[in-house]
Write a protein that holds these residues in place. Structure first.
Motif, PDB file in Angstrom:
ATOM      1  N   MET A 117       2.603  18.613  19.362  1.00  0.00           N
ATOM      2  CA  MET A 117       1.827  17.696  18.534  1.00  0.00           C
ATOM      3  C   MET A 117       1.853  18.114  17.066  1.00  0.00           C
ATOM      4  O   MET A 117       1.919  17.272  16.177  1.00  0.00           O
ATOM      5  CB  MET A 117       0.383  17.613  19.033  1.00  0.00           C
ATOM      6  N   ARG A 118       1.820  19.404  16.794  1.00  0.00           N
ATOM      7  CA  ARG A 118       1.934  19.876  15.413  1.00  0.00           C
ATOM      8  C   ARG A 118       3.286  19.500  14.830  1.00  0.00           C
ATOM      9  O   ARG A 118       3.385  19.109  13.672  1.00  0.00           O
ATOM     10  CB  ARG A 118       1.720  21.387  15.348  1.00  0.00           C
ATOM     11  N   GLY A 119       4.335  19.648  15.642  1.00  0.00           N
ATOM     12  CA  GLY A 119       5.679  19.271  15.183  1.00  0.00           C
ATOM     13  C   GLY A 119       5.750  17.788  14.877  1.00  0.00           C
ATOM     14  O   GLY A 119       6.336  17.384  13.856  1.00  0.00           O
ATOM     15  N   LYS A 120       5.182  16.968  15.739  1.00  0.00           N
ATOM     16  CA  LYS A 120       5.185  15.517  15.513  1.00  0.00           C
ATOM     17  C   LYS A 120       4.383  15.177  14.261  1.00  0.00           C
ATOM     18  O   LYS A 120       4.759  14.306  13.489  1.00  0.00           O
ATOM     19  CB  LYS A 120       4.601  14.774  16.720  1.00  0.00           C
ATOM     20  N   SER A 121       3.267  15.866  14.044  1.00  0.00           N
ATOM     21  CA  SER A 121       2.434  15.619  12.875  1.00  0.00           C
ATOM     22  C   SER A 121       3.193  15.950  11.588  1.00  0.00           C
ATOM     23  O   SER A 121       3.167  15.181  10.632  1.00  0.00           O
ATOM     24  CB  SER A 121       1.163  16.463  12.967  1.00  0.00           C
ATOM     25  N   LYS A 122       3.881  17.080  11.578  1.00  0.00           N
ATOM     26  CA  LYS A 122       4.661  17.462  10.389  1.00  0.00           C
ATOM     27  C   LYS A 122       5.805  16.489  10.158  1.00  0.00           C
ATOM     28  O   LYS A 122       6.121  16.138   9.024  1.00  0.00           O
ATOM     29  CB  LYS A 122       5.161  18.887  10.539  1.00  0.00           C
ATOM     30  N   GLN A 123       6.428  16.019  11.232  1.00  0.00           N
ATOM     31  CA  GLN A 123       7.516  15.046  11.115  1.00  0.00           C
ATOM     32  C   GLN A 123       6.969  13.737  10.549  1.00  0.00           C
ATOM     33  O   GLN A 123       7.596  13.124   9.684  1.00  0.00           O
ATOM     34  CB  GLN A 123       8.147  14.811  12.489  1.00  0.00           C
ATOM     35  N   LEU A 124       5.820  13.318  10.991  1.00  0.00           N
ATOM     36  CA  LEU A 124       5.195  12.099  10.502  1.00  0.00           C
ATOM     37  C   LEU A 124       4.844  12.238   9.022  1.00  0.00           C
ATOM     38  O   LEU A 124       5.077  11.315   8.236  1.00  0.00           O
ATOM     39  CB  LEU A 124       3.945  11.775  11.320  1.00  0.00           C
ATOM     40  N   GLU A 125       4.326  13.377   8.634  1.00  0.00           N
ATOM     41  CA  GLU A 125       3.993  13.615   7.228  1.00  0.00           C
ATOM     42  C   GLU A 125       5.234  13.526   6.346  1.00  0.00           C
ATOM     43  O   GLU A 125       5.198  12.978   5.252  1.00  0.00           O
ATOM     44  CB  GLU A 125       3.345  14.992   7.059  1.00  0.00           C
ATOM     45  N   SER A 126       6.336  14.096   6.811  1.00  0.00           N
ATOM     46  CA  SER A 126       7.555  14.088   6.001  1.00  0.00           C
ATOM     47  C   SER A 126       8.159  12.691   5.906  1.00  0.00           C
ATOM     48  O   SER A 126       8.873  12.382   4.950  1.00  0.00           O
ATOM     49  CB  SER A 126       8.576  15.078   6.564  1.00  0.00           C
ATOM     50  N   ASN A 127       7.882  11.820   6.862  1.00  0.00           N
ATOM     51  CA  ASN A 127       8.424  10.463   6.855  1.00  0.00           C
ATOM     52  C   ASN A 127       7.622   9.524   5.958  1.00  0.00           C
ATOM     53  O   ASN A 127       8.103   8.465   5.582  1.00  0.00           O
ATOM     54  CB  ASN A 127       8.463   9.886   8.270  1.00  0.00           C
ATOM     55  N   LEU A 128       6.392   9.897   5.619  1.00  0.00           N
ATOM     56  CA  LEU A 128       5.550   9.036   4.799  1.00  0.00           C
ATOM     57  C   LEU A 128       5.969   9.101   3.328  1.00  0.00           C
ATOM     58  O   LEU A 128       6.500  10.101   2.856  1.00  0.00           O
ATOM     59  CB  LEU A 128       4.079   9.444   4.932  1.00  0.00           C
TER      60      LEU A 128
END
Length: 88
Positions: free
Chosen positions: A69-80
């Motif tokens: 979930m942390r990995g997905k959160s960081k990936q989502l942040e970088s995509n914004l």
């Protein structure tokens, strides 16, 4: 008869049979008590081991999901975009 009464009868019969078996056992009382104590210690040790294994397994799974979930959160942040912010 209701299922509860049948179950109570079976359990009480098993308890009475176990008590009678202990009372009429060919071993001395001290030997029987020692045997019961050793067997119960074995069961407790086995139960503790199984509990600890389960707790470790659940802990590892929790850590794995948390890491994903942390990995997905960081990936989502970088995509914004730069203007969009994530509020926690």
């Amino acid at each position: 008869m209701k299922t509860g009464k049948i179950l109570a009868g079976i359990l009480s019969g098993a308890a009475i049979g176990a008590i009678a078996g202990i009372l009429f056992a060919p071993k001395k009382g001290a030997d029987t008590r020692k045997s019961i104590s050793e067997k119960s210690n074995e069961y407790m040790y086995g139960a503790k081991n199984k509990y600890n294994d389960l707790a470790d397994n659940l802990s590892h799974r929790y850590d794995s999901v948390k890491s994903k979930m942390r990995g997905k959160s960081k990936q989502l942040e970088s995509n914004l975009d730069g203007d969009d912010k994530i509020i926690y």
